[in-house]
Design a protein around this motif. Sequence first.
Motif, PDB file in Angstrom:
ATOM      1  N   MET A  55     -31.312 -48.897 -15.090  1.00  0.00           N
ATOM      2  CA  MET A  55     -32.501 -49.311 -15.826  1.00  0.00           C
ATOM      3  C   MET A  55     -33.756 -49.010 -15.003  1.00  0.00           C
ATOM      4  O   MET A  55     -33.710 -48.931 -13.785  1.00  0.00           O
ATOM      5  CB  MET A  55     -32.467 -50.816 -16.118  1.00  0.00           C
ATOM      6  N   LYS A  56     -34.851 -48.904 -15.721  1.00  0.00           N
ATOM      7  CA  LYS A  56     -36.155 -48.767 -15.077  1.00  0.00           C
ATOM      8  C   LYS A  56     -37.028 -49.926 -15.546  1.00  0.00           C
ATOM      9  O   LYS A  56     -37.070 -50.234 -16.741  1.00  0.00           O
ATOM     10  CB  LYS A  56     -36.805 -47.435 -15.448  1.00  0.00           C
ATOM     11  N   VAL A  57     -37.731 -50.583 -14.617  1.00  0.00           N
ATOM     12  CA  VAL A  57     -38.625 -51.674 -14.988  1.00  0.00           C
ATOM     13  C   VAL A  57     -40.059 -51.316 -14.633  1.00  0.00           C
ATOM     14  O   VAL A  57     -40.335 -50.816 -13.541  1.00  0.00           O
ATOM     15  CB  VAL A  57     -38.217 -53.011 -14.325  1.00  0.00           C
ATOM     16  N   LEU A  69     -38.255 -52.902 -19.889  1.00  0.00           N
ATOM     17  CA  LEU A  69     -36.999 -52.394 -19.348  1.00  0.00           C
ATOM     18  C   LEU A  69     -36.592 -51.159 -20.151  1.00  0.00           C
ATOM     19  O   LEU A  69     -36.496 -51.223 -21.383  1.00  0.00           O
ATOM     20  CB  LEU A  69     -35.893 -53.445 -19.458  1.00  0.00           C
ATOM     21  N   SER A  91     -36.285 -49.117 -25.115  1.00  0.00           N
ATOM     22  CA  SER A  91     -37.266 -49.844 -24.308  1.00  0.00           C
ATOM     23  C   SER A  91     -37.340 -51.277 -24.806  1.00  0.00           C
ATOM     24  O   SER A  91     -37.624 -51.515 -25.987  1.00  0.00           O
ATOM     25  CB  SER A  91     -38.659 -49.199 -24.417  1.00  0.00           C
ATOM     26  N   LYS A  98     -37.399 -55.484  -7.052  1.00  0.00           N
ATOM     27  CA  LYS A  98     -37.376 -54.562  -8.188  1.00  0.00           C
ATOM     28  C   LYS A  98     -36.119 -53.695  -8.196  1.00  0.00           C
ATOM     29  O   LYS A  98     -35.519 -53.448  -9.248  1.00  0.00           O
ATOM     30  CB  LYS A  98     -38.626 -53.685  -8.135  1.00  0.00           C
ATOM     31  N   GLU A 156     -33.346 -53.269 -11.285  1.00  0.00           N
ATOM     32  CA  GLU A 156     -33.037 -51.980 -11.919  1.00  0.00           C
ATOM     33  C   GLU A 156     -31.588 -51.558 -11.717  1.00  0.00           C
ATOM     34  O   GLU A 156     -31.039 -50.818 -12.548  1.00  0.00           O
ATOM     35  CB  GLU A 156     -33.972 -50.903 -11.352  1.00  0.00           C
ATOM     36  N   TYR A 212     -26.978 -60.872 -17.771  1.00  0.00           N
ATOM     37  CA  TYR A 212     -28.184 -60.452 -17.073  1.00  0.00           C
ATOM     38  C   TYR A 212     -29.032 -61.673 -16.678  1.00  0.00           C
ATOM     39  O   TYR A 212     -29.566 -61.740 -15.567  1.00  0.00           O
ATOM     40  CB  TYR A 212     -28.996 -59.505 -17.964  1.00  0.00           C
ATOM     41  N   LEU A 229     -38.109 -61.055 -18.154  1.00  0.00           N
ATOM     42  CA  LEU A 229     -37.040 -60.057 -18.021  1.00  0.00           C
ATOM     43  C   LEU A 229     -35.881 -60.352 -18.969  1.00  0.00           C
ATOM     44  O   LEU A 229     -35.272 -59.435 -19.534  1.00  0.00           O
ATOM     45  CB  LEU A 229     -36.552 -60.014 -16.571  1.00  0.00           C
ATOM     46  N   GLY A 284     -34.396 -58.043 -21.899  1.00  0.00           N
ATOM     47  CA  GLY A 284     -32.967 -57.755 -21.996  1.00  0.00           C
ATOM     48  C   GLY A 284     -32.435 -57.985 -23.393  1.00  0.00           C
ATOM     49  O   GLY A 284     -31.635 -57.192 -23.918  1.00  0.00           O
TER      50      GLY A 284
END
Length: 337
Positions: free
Chosen positions: A1-3, A33, A39, A65, A69, A79, A97, A101
């Motif tokens: 994942m990218k945050v 996320l 997204s 971070k 990710e 999560y 977050l 999710g």
Amino acid sequence: MKVTYRSLNIPFKHPFTISKGTKTHQPSLVVKLELGPYSGYGEAPAIQYYNITVEQMIEDLEKKKIFVEKFAFTDPERYWHYLHHLFPQNPFLVSALDMAGWDLFGQIKQKPLYKLFNADTAKVVLTDYTIGIDTVERMVEKMKEKPWPVYKIKLGTARDISIVEELRKHTDAVFRVDANAGWTTDEAMGKIPVLAKLGVEFIEQPLEKDNWDGMKQLYEKSPVPLIADESCVFEKDVEKCSGYFHGINIKLTKCSGITPARRMIARARELNMKVMMGSMNESTIGSSAIAHFMPQLDFVDVDGPLLLAEDIATGLVYDFGQVKVTGAPGLGIVAEF
């Protein structure tokens, strides 16, 4: 994942005053996320009296971070448990977050959140519209500016009764009162019966959060339901409020997200308590998460986008108390981020 994330400071349409103070802008953190083509978005407003700022959320997120990710995302509940241990002192960040999710998960499953919750969508609850403390003339003006079937009136002043008496002259709408812990036990004992006669549906958080002796007295004598807010922050507080309040007001940001909020609702029902979910002046992002819970609630306060002068997402429709989501997967929103 990218945050990724964005800091907001959205102005209110009118200065917003409660018993704890006045603010002209609502600072918030929005997170995104990204996982494959999806997204997911989440939002956590910063509230001064809970001592968690946007800057603190960003600092904590930046420190860990890489761990946010690296998580192999399969479902939001798993999560949340991971995030809860990763940021044990920052439930606001966990909430943002966690919300993102759930948005991701709904998109992956191609279902809106209310369907993931197996909610009975035949049940409709109306959102109130909040009238902050002001001169009584300005409070009347705000009410006339926004004709609505249910108003939440912020109180906690020496002129509370005269305020509600004057507002009542101008509408037959349902009134709810939120004292934001602004009364003493004796003040509440005197004010609540009068407010009940003025058509107030319930009183939210009349006393300081730790005044359990006073709440017990009110609970045994109040002619209207009493709803816990500041006294009910986390899951453990639900049981503590039983026998002192008739219901609880769940705030997603305070309790640390959608995942624990679902458990709080289940526990409140077991204890035969009413369930409300409330706004912390979120934009459409955070407000959409609240809106997906509406079929499970007795009362809802999801008027954040109506109180703010700007927004950063679309996906909610307000129609004289009714709030409609799009039915698109996840939160069902389109965000400008």
